[in-house]
Scaffold this active site. Structure first.
Site, short mmCIF file in Angstrom:
data_model
loop_
_atom_site.label_atom_id
_atom_site.label_comp_id
_atom_site.label_asym_id
_atom_site.label_seq_id
_atom_site.Cartn_x
_atom_site.Cartn_y
_atom_site.Cartn_z
N LYS A 131 -2.43 -0.78 6.73
CA LYS A 131 -3.64 -1.79 6.34
C LYS A 131 -3.90 -2.52 7.68
O LYS A 131 -3.05 -2.49 8.86
CB LYS A 131 -2.79 -2.87 5.35
N GLN A 165 0.74 -1.13 -0.16
CA GLN A 165 0.19 -0.08 0.22
C GLN A 165 0.79 1.24 -0.04
O GLN A 165 0.48 2.31 -0.58
CB GLN A 165 -0.85 -0.03 1.10
N ASP A 192 -11.28 -3.61 2.46
CA ASP A 192 -10.67 -4.29 1.53
C ASP A 192 -11.78 -5.80 1.66
O ASP A 192 -12.99 -5.61 1.70
CB ASP A 192 -9.57 -4.68 2.22
N1 GLU Z 1 -8.10 -1.84 0.23
C1 GLU Z 1 -8.03 -0.91 -0.91
C2 GLU Z 1 -6.49 -1.29 -1.63
O1 GLU Z 1 -6.06 -2.39 -1.45
C3 GLU Z 1 -8.42 0.36 -0.77
C4 GLU Z 1 -7.73 1.09 0.47
C5 GLU Z 1 -8.18 2.68 0.50
O2 GLU Z 1 -9.22 2.99 0.08
O3 GLU Z 1 -7.61 3.25 1.68
O4 GLU Z 1 -5.89 -0.21 -2.19
#
Ligand code: GLU
Length: 446
Positions: free
Chosen positions: A127, A112, A167
């Site tokens: 995360k 991320q 997620d």
């Molecule tokens: N879970 C999503 C990703 O893997 C979105 C994360 C978010 O919007 O903060 O990027």
């Protein structure tokens, strides 16, 4: 083989994070791409910068007790890994799935960080999640779980500190329960503390569609570099959750034909093209399975044990979960003359599969670039919340398209600059790394 400066860093990651295979895999892939960068710019290997990037700023593990519908007390384990805040508040989703452990969240938080950097927006990486299985749970149980989870998590959040979203297993319903509990404890209507909210209470247009739409924008731009497009292409989209559904929707809008999708029980093939309205009805309204789709649609059939990647197609978009497409699957796809692969999920292709695609000259969009549209739209949601504004669907989608094209072009340019034209894996890792690294250098040893 890794660069000689990078090997000891990787050895240290293995030693400090025993048994966390997915995290090792994610770090290894980034370090593999950084050899060319440290050769050209040795200062990036100074001041333990890369070692710091591989170590989360903060890791929180907590007990989540809740009471099920039978009155039994259940215990789950909650996590939040606040990986890197050099570019902005920690930002990244929450995953509720029974397989979640610290290694899952660490790998996702690491990915991320680079993904968020690639968007060009002011968001750090993080995360979270829990080993909670939402499958078969009543709405009341989901609510009680979310409330208990947020009761601990809330003390670590804030619009300038850490901003979670959804997620796997966490959608608008769960974000609603968590936002409600946050608001109650904080006594503040702090819209910017979570993204993926409902439109009536601070959410953004296009956030639901964003990851899928964005992935298709990226792949479309990649196809164009070799004079292809989606028109008339047969596409496999694995998964059938939020990412998969809106990936299918945009592919169909662009003239492509989605012929297969899946869930953890198996896959469905529909040569006449997936009926998206039916799939949405089953998945979004009834919370059903793809086998229910096959029962309701005569042109389709369900395969309960087998590989969705055996279905011949022109484009594949793995949009379910990590390591869902292995080396053997990649060989099958190459044999069936796949033109492009775009990762909608996080790290769905194993390292062996990625190598097979790259060696075979298949256009390959890595998740941290291809699926960045979700988090980018979360950053747009944060912008709207900060200015107490809400934009139209059209304006928001136009921003998303521009962002995805920008990500594509930056990855392509970095791949050229660092000697691997067309290698978006290298391009994404290098572009993401340089942005994070520059900010970290400016902020000193912290
Ligand atoms: N879970 C999503 C990703 O893997 C979105 C994360 C978010 O919007 O903060 O990027």
């Amino acid at each position: 083989m890794l660069d000689e400066k990078l090997q000891p860093i990787f050895d240290d990651v293995l030693r400090r994070n025993p048994g966390e295979d997915e995290f090792h895999q994610a770090v290894r892939e980034v370090l593999d791409s950084l050899g060319a960068v440290v050769a050209k710019h040795p200062h990036y290997a100074e001041d333990a910068l890369i070692e710091r990037i591989c170590e989360p700023e903060r890791q929180i593990i907590f007990r989540v007790p809740w009471v099920d519908d039978k009155g039994q007390v259940q215990i789950n384990r909650g996590f939040r890994v606040q990986f890197n805040s050099a570019l902005g508040p920690f930002k990244g989703g929450l995953r509720f799935h029974p397989t979640v452990y610290l290694g899952t969240i660490k790998f996702l938080g690491f990915e991320q960080t680079f993904k968020n950097a690639l968007t060009g927006m002011p968001i750090g990486g993080g995360k979270g999640g829990a080993d909670f299985d939402p499958k078969g749970r009543s709405s009341g149980e989901i609510m009680r779980f979310c409330q208990s989870f947020m009761t601990e998590l809330c003390r670590h959040l804030g619009e300038y500190t850490d901003v979670p979203a959804g997620d796997i297993g966490v959608g608008q319903r769960e974000i609603g329960y968590m936002f409600g509990q946050y608001k109650r404890i904080a006594n503040r209507y702090e819209s910017g503390v979570l993204t993926g909210k409902g439109l009536a209470w601070g959410g953004s247009q296009v956030r639901t569609e964003a990851t899928g739409y964005g992935a298709v924008y990226f792949v479309e731009r990649m196809l164009r570099t070799r004079n292809h497009n989606f028109d008339g292409k047969k596409v496999i989209v694995s998964g059938s959750g939020n990412v998969a559904i809106y990936t299918m929707e945009k592919i169909m809008e662009l003239g492509g034909k989605v012929i297969a999708c899946s869930d953890s029980n198996g896959y469905v093939v529909d040569e006449s093209g997936i009926d998206l309205a039916l799939l949405k009805e089953i998945k979004e309204k009834k919370r059903g399975r793809v086998s229910d789709y096959a029962k309701a649609r005569r042109s389709s059939h369900f395969v309960s044990n087998g590989r969705i990647w055996d279905v011949p197609a022109d484009v594949a978009m793995p949009s379910a979960t990590q390591n869902e497409l292995n080396g053997q699957d990649a060989r099958t796809l190459v044999k069936n003359r796949i033109v492009a692969v775009g990762e909608g999920a996080n790290m769905p292709c194993t390292p062996e599969a990625v190598k097979i695609f790259l060696d075979a000259g298949v256009m390959f969009g890595p998740g941290k670039a291809t699926n960045a549209g979700g988090v980018a739209t979360s950053a747009l949601e944060m912008q709207q919340n900060a200015s107490r504004d809400s934009w139209t669907f059209e304006a928001t989608e136009a921003r998303l398209a521009t962002i995805m094209h920008g990500i594509h072009d930056r990855c392509a340019e970095m791949a050229d600059t660092y000697g691997s034209p067309g290698n978006y894996v290298l391009g994404a890792n290098v572009a993401g790394f340089i942005r994070v690294a520059e900010a970290m250098r400016a902020l000193g040893i912290v």
